[in-house]
Design an enzyme around this catalytic site. Structure first.
Site, PDB file in Angstrom:
ATOM      1  N   GLY A   1       0.805  -1.219   0.000  1.00  0.00           N
ATOM      2  CA  GLY A   1       0.000   0.000   0.000  1.00  0.00           C
ATOM      3  C   GLY A   1       0.833   1.263   0.000  1.00  0.00           C
ATOM      4  N   TYR A   2       1.704   1.386   0.986  1.00  0.00           N
ATOM      5  CA  TYR A   2       2.533   2.580   1.101  1.00  0.00           C
ATOM      6  C   TYR A   2       3.508   2.688  -0.067  1.00  0.00           C
ATOM      7  CZ  TYR A   2       5.887   5.933   2.985  1.00  0.00           C
ATOM      8  OH  TYR A   2       6.717   7.012   3.154  1.00  0.00           O
TER       9      TYR A   2
END
Length: 249
Positions: free
Chosen positions: A171-172
């Site tokens: 995600g990041y």
């Protein structure tokens, strides 16, 4: 009389953003300290004013169209232009919860929470787009504006594909990959108009974002941010850098 230059740093009430605000103010900029939390932003601005700097809190939630538009109106009413924009605000939703006792990230992509990813993208990807678009008239009014996007080593696909030791934070990491692409897109549009746009990788820095597990200080991390924020004419644009030079996409 020389007109004081203006700088805006988002997410500036702590960490790399606060150190960037301090360093820009030390160079003589009037710094608008963007913060979602009004009380924390005010406290940070007052602390920097206590050091003798011209710093003013700016309530700014990068996930809100209304907040960003209001912030742009506030600066437009007080300043003729914006010379530096540092899109620093960032989150890694769910990241700290997935750290093991040794500080290693332990959540594989197959277990990433999509709600966490959406929250991360809203700040890390759509936030910089929203802010850059809203402040573009003020940036264009500057003779030589600079935009810095706070990226990450985890945004490098080349590094992720070639280094099995780097954490697999889907995600990041992918949000920062997207931010790198956004950096290039804005650079292509704005370079003919005299604005340089670059992405900075500050390294694994001890901040709230990672539960202060990072091994670098905010002072070290801010070096590349400041370098890109104060580029001379003829410098690079559309690039992705740490303090040692260009990074692989």
């Amino acid at each position: 009389m020389t007109t004081r230059k203006n700088a805006l740093v988002t997410g500036a009430n702590k960490g790399i953003g606060l150190e960037t605000a301090r360093r820009l103010a030390a160079l003589g900029f009037k710094v608008w300290l963007g913060a979602r939390d009004g009380k924390r932003g005010q406290a940070a601005a007052e602390a920097l004013r206590g050091e003798g700097f011209d710093v003013e809190r700016l309530e700014l939630d990068v996930t809100s169209d209304e907040s960003v538009a209001a912030a742009a109106r506030t600066i437009a009413a007080r300043a003729p232009s914006l010379d530096v924009l540092v899109n620093n605000a960032g989150v890694a939703a769910g990241y700290v919860d997935a750290l093991g006792p040794d500080g290693r990230y332990e959540r594989p992509p197959s277990r990433e929470d999509i709600a966490d990813m959406k929250a991360t993208y809203d700040v890390n990807v759509f936030g910089p787009v929203r802010v850059t678009q809203a402040f573009l008239p003020l940036l264009l009014a500057s003779s030589a504006a600079r935009i810095v996007m706070l990226s990450s080593y985890l945004g490098s696909i080349a590094r992720a594909a070639g280094e099995s030791q780097s954490p697999n934070v889907m995600g990041y990491g992918s949000s920062k990959t997207a931010l790198n692409a956004i950096t290039v897109a804005f650079a292509r549009e704005l370079s003919p108009r005299g604005i340089m746009v670059n992405a900075a990788a500050p390294g694994y820095t001890a901040t709230d974002l990672n539960g202060h597990k990072g091994h670098r200080t905010v002072q070290q991390a801010t070096e590349i941010v400041m370098r890109l924020a104060t580029l001379d004419a003829g410098g690079p644009t559309g690039g992705y850098f740490d303090e040692n030079g260009p990074l692989p996409w």
